[in-house]
Design a protein around this motif. Structure first.
Motif, mmCIF file in Angstrom:
data_model
loop_
_atom_site.group_PDB
_atom_site.id
_atom_site.type_symbol
_atom_site.label_atom_id
_atom_site.label_comp_id
_atom_site.label_asym_id
_atom_site.label_seq_id
_atom_site.Cartn_x
_atom_site.Cartn_y
_atom_site.Cartn_z
ATOM 1 N N LYS A 114 0.830 -1.211 0.000
ATOM 2 C CA LYS A 114 0.000 0.000 0.000
ATOM 3 C C LYS A 114 0.862 1.257 0.000
ATOM 4 C CE LYS A 114 -4.175 -1.872 2.176
ATOM 5 N NZ LYS A 114 -5.106 -1.780 3.332
ATOM 6 N N LYS A 115 1.969 1.218 0.728
ATOM 7 C CA LYS A 115 2.838 2.397 0.789
ATOM 8 C C LYS A 115 3.513 2.655 -0.552
ATOM 9 C CE LYS A 115 3.662 2.416 5.771
ATOM 10 N NZ LYS A 115 4.672 2.378 6.847
ATOM 11 N N ALA A 116 3.870 1.578 -1.254
ATOM 12 C CA ALA A 116 4.436 1.755 -2.593
ATOM 13 C C ALA A 116 3.398 2.373 -3.518
ATOM 14 C CB ALA A 116 4.912 0.414 -3.146
ATOM 15 N N LEU A 117 2.164 1.911 -3.421
ATOM 16 C CA LEU A 117 1.103 2.458 -4.270
ATOM 17 C C LEU A 117 0.857 3.930 -3.985
ATOM 18 C CD1 LEU A 117 -1.518 -0.444 -4.363
ATOM 19 C CD2 LEU A 117 -0.191 0.447 -6.284
ATOM 20 N N GLU A 118 0.953 4.325 -2.723
ATOM 21 C CA GLU A 118 0.793 5.744 -2.375
ATOM 22 C C GLU A 118 1.868 6.581 -3.070
ATOM 23 O OE1 GLU A 118 0.944 5.820 1.848
ATOM 24 O OE2 GLU A 118 -0.999 4.823 2.103
ATOM 25 N N THR A 119 3.092 6.055 -3.088
ATOM 26 C CA THR A 119 4.196 6.749 -3.768
ATOM 27 C C THR A 119 3.949 6.804 -5.270
ATOM 28 O OG1 THR A 119 5.736 5.958 -2.065
ATOM 29 C CG2 THR A 119 6.699 6.788 -4.112
ATOM 30 N N ALA A 120 3.532 5.674 -5.845
ATOM 31 C CA ALA A 120 3.278 5.612 -7.282
ATOM 32 C C ALA A 120 2.160 6.570 -7.688
ATOM 33 C CB ALA A 120 2.922 4.183 -7.688
ATOM 34 N N LYS A 121 1.131 6.677 -6.865
ATOM 35 C CA LYS A 121 0.021 7.604 -7.171
ATOM 36 C C LYS A 121 0.514 9.044 -7.212
ATOM 37 C CE LYS A 121 -3.636 4.679 -5.228
ATOM 38 N NZ LYS A 121 -4.589 4.504 -4.099
ATOM 39 N N ARG A 122 1.376 9.396 -6.261
ATOM 40 C CA ARG A 122 1.922 10.765 -6.262
ATOM 41 C C ARG A 122 2.772 11.003 -7.505
ATOM 42 N NH1 ARG A 122 2.400 9.599 -0.686
ATOM 43 N NH2 ARG A 122 4.618 9.085 -0.871
ATOM 44 N N ASN A 123 3.526 9.987 -7.914
ATOM 45 C CA ASN A 123 4.360 10.138 -9.111
ATOM 46 C C ASN A 123 3.512 10.293 -10.370
ATOM 47 O OD1 ASN A 123 7.005 10.175 -8.063
ATOM 48 N ND2 ASN A 123 6.966 7.948 -7.767
ATOM 49 N N ALA A 124 2.379 9.611 -10.419
ATOM 50 C CA ALA A 124 1.478 9.771 -11.560
ATOM 51 C C ALA A 124 0.914 11.191 -11.602
ATOM 52 C CB ALA A 124 0.348 8.747 -11.480
ATOM 53 N N ILE A 125 0.508 11.690 -10.447
ATOM 54 C CA ILE A 125 -0.039 13.050 -10.371
ATOM 55 C C ILE A 125 1.016 14.076 -10.757
ATOM 56 C CG2 ILE A 125 -0.905 14.814 -8.783
ATOM 57 C CD1 ILE A 125 -2.250 12.474 -7.225
ATOM 58 N N ASN A 126 2.215 13.925 -10.203
ATOM 59 C CA ASN A 126 3.286 14.893 -10.464
ATOM 60 C C ASN A 126 3.721 14.898 -11.927
ATOM 61 O OD1 ASN A 126 3.261 15.622 -7.769
ATOM 62 N ND2 ASN A 126 4.934 14.240 -7.202
ATOM 63 N N ASN A 127 3.577 13.754 -12.588
ATOM 64 C CA ASN A 127 3.950 13.674 -14.001
ATOM 65 C C ASN A 127 2.752 13.812 -14.939
ATOM 66 O OD1 ASN A 127 6.964 13.107 -14.359
ATOM 67 N ND2 ASN A 127 6.425 11.690 -12.715
ATOM 68 N N LYS A 128 1.602 14.157 -14.338
ATOM 69 C CA LYS A 128 0.399 14.497 -15.113
ATOM 70 C C LYS A 128 -0.060 13.372 -16.044
ATOM 71 C CE LYS A 128 1.248 19.501 -14.983
ATOM 72 N NZ LYS A 128 2.320 19.438 -13.962
ATOM 73 N N VAL A 129 -0.150 12.160 -15.484
ATOM 74 C CA VAL A 129 -0.718 11.040 -16.234
ATOM 75 C C VAL A 129 -1.785 10.365 -15.381
ATOM 76 C CG1 VAL A 129 1.339 10.608 -17.635
ATOM 77 C CG2 VAL A 129 1.100 9.446 -15.429
ATOM 78 N N GLU A 130 -2.717 9.712 -16.046
ATOM 79 C CA GLU A 130 -3.781 8.994 -15.351
ATOM 80 C C GLU A 130 -3.502 7.499 -15.394
ATOM 81 O OE1 GLU A 130 -7.715 9.907 -16.591
ATOM 82 O OE2 GLU A 130 -7.461 12.078 -16.368
ATOM 83 N N ILE A 131 -3.462 6.889 -14.231
ATOM 84 C CA ILE A 131 -3.208 5.454 -14.111
ATOM 85 C C ILE A 131 -4.198 4.877 -13.109
ATOM 86 C CG2 ILE A 131 -1.546 3.694 -13.350
ATOM 87 C CD1 ILE A 131 0.686 5.598 -14.276
ATOM 88 N N THR A 132 -4.714 3.708 -13.405
ATOM 89 C CA THR A 132 -5.589 3.004 -12.465
ATOM 90 C C THR A 132 -4.727 2.087 -11.603
ATOM 91 O OG1 THR A 132 -7.422 3.046 -14.040
ATOM 92 C CG2 THR A 132 -7.566 1.464 -12.229
ATOM 93 N N PHE A 133 -4.641 2.385 -10.310
ATOM 94 C CA PHE A 133 -3.817 1.593 -9.397
ATOM 95 C C PHE A 133 -4.676 0.584 -8.639
ATOM 96 C CE2 PHE A 133 -1.305 5.479 -9.926
ATOM 97 C CZ PHE A 133 -0.058 4.934 -10.211
ATOM 98 N N MET A 134 -4.103 -0.610 -8.442
ATOM 99 C CA MET A 134 -4.824 -1.682 -7.767
ATOM 100 C C MET A 134 -3.946 -2.329 -6.701
ATOM 101 S SD MET A 134 -6.619 -3.421 -11.134
ATOM 102 C CE MET A 134 -5.176 -3.213 -12.188
ATOM 103 N N PHE A 135 -4.503 -2.486 -5.513
ATOM 104 C CA PHE A 135 -3.806 -3.145 -4.412
ATOM 105 C C PHE A 135 -4.122 -4.634 -4.474
ATOM 106 C CE2 PHE A 135 -4.124 -4.459 0.188
ATOM 107 C CZ PHE A 135 -2.753 -4.597 0.383
ATOM 108 N N LYS A 136 -3.164 -5.419 -4.950
ATOM 109 C CA LYS A 136 -3.371 -6.860 -5.127
ATOM 110 C C LYS A 136 -2.071 -7.613 -4.861
ATOM 111 C CE LYS A 136 -7.550 -6.467 -7.157
ATOM 112 N NZ LYS A 136 -8.791 -7.000 -6.571
ATOM 113 N N ASN A 137 -2.206 -8.840 -4.380
ATOM 114 C CA ASN A 137 -1.082 -9.775 -4.331
ATOM 115 C C ASN A 137 -1.217 -10.662 -5.560
ATOM 116 O OD1 ASN A 137 0.767 -11.822 -3.926
ATOM 117 N ND2 ASN A 137 0.375 -11.996 -1.744
ATOM 118 N N ILE A 138 -0.343 -10.487 -6.500
ATOM 119 C CA ILE A 138 -0.466 -11.185 -7.779
ATOM 120 C C ILE A 138 -0.457 -12.700 -7.604
ATOM 121 C CG2 ILE A 138 1.988 -11.305 -8.398
ATOM 122 C CD1 ILE A 138 -0.864 -10.230 -10.732
#
Length: 288
Positions: A150-174
């Motif tokens: 979850k903490k990695a996803l929080e970081t990834a979401k901020r990086n998507a926002i800061n780089n102005k792209v839209e990404i659908t993030f999912m919390f899953k154990n593959i």
């Protein structure tokens, strides 16, 4: 003390831990990030000085570097494929080899029919460096990203926002999934692949500070993530869909054999800039 003098002292104090070139690069990264000064500024003005407050900050960073804490974590950011990314102890620091994987995917898909919208999935996204870079450079695409942290996803979401792209993030154990929610044109993953037996090859700054969850697999099941992801790809890749992996440099043959046994087509094993087998791709002709 003049900045030029402190630079010499800085490099000397880091000599037991880093070579002079790397230590000097750290100094200029700090100089630009904390003081908005470039190397050229110092070259043009040898009389530039630091304040006492500046020295407190610099000495603090220097002491942390002596503990071999990665400079990217100390600055809280790094550059990847021409973009800026936040990094912290919850995510791996993106590597140049992974940039090569991103370049490969972009080159394979940039010239496709622009009327077709690509659906891309990044498994084990971490900082989001792959997903964000693909979304930025393949704008006619819908990008999805999965991570178990979850903490990695929080970081990834901020990086998507800061780089102005839209990404659908999912919390899953593959490893717990039997099928993916959507079908995709491209699935890419840079999963954990370092075997426990290879720990002695890992530098202290990686071993002590980067998240082991994203790095290591058991010696007797080193391809666990690749088997699982390839199995899901067979079910969820669209006709002529592409699967891309970053891989363990010592397991290129094993990866090729795995994909052949699973009846993937157009298997392409490639070396990175360091002449190591580090990435592989394949296709499925039709949805299974």
């Amino acid at each position: 003390m003049k900045i030029k003098q402190y630079r010499t002292q800085f490099i000397q104090e880091l000599a037991p831990f880093y070579d002079a070139y790397e230590a000097e690069s750290f100094f200029y990264l700090i100089l630009e990030d904390k003081f908005r000064l470039r190397q050229i500024d110092l070259a043009l003005n040898h009389e530039l000085t630091f304040t006492d407050k500046d020295f407190v900050l610099l000495d603090s960073i220097l002491e942390q570097l002596k503990k071999e804490i990665p400079i990217q974590y100390l600055l809280g950011k790094t550059s990847f494929y021409g973009l800026d990314f936040e990094v912290n102890e919850n995510v791996l620091i993106p590597r140049p080899e992974t940039e090569e994987l991103v370049e490969w995917i972009i080159n394979d898909n940039a010239a496709l029919d622009k009327t077709k919208k690509l659906k891309i999935l990044d498994i084990g996204t971490g900082s989001g460096c792959i997903a964000v870079s693909l979304a930025k450079n393949l704008p006619n695409s819908d990008v999805y990203a999965i991570d178990v942290s979850k903490k990695a996803l929080e970081t990834a979401k901020r990086n998507a926002i800061n780089n102005k792209v839209e990404i659908t993030f999912m919390f899953k154990n593959i490893l717990d999934l039997e099928i993916l929610k959507y079908d995709y044109d491209i699935i890419v993953s840079n999963p954990p692949y370092v075997r426990e037996l290879e720990k002695e090859e890992i530098k202290k700054n990686v071993l002590d500070y980067e998240p082991h969850l994203a790095l290591f697999v058991k010696d007797n099941d080193a391809l666990i993530f690749y088997k699982k992801i390839a199995g899901l790809a067979k079910k969820n890749l669209l006709p002529n869909g592409q699967l891309y992996f970053e891989i363990n440099q010592y397991l290129g043959k094993e990866m090729t054999n795995l994909l052949e046994e699973m009846n993937f087509e157009n298997i392409d094993l490639r070396k990175d800039i360091y002449d190591n087998y580090r990435m592989i791709s394949c296709k499925v002709s039709k949805k299974q």
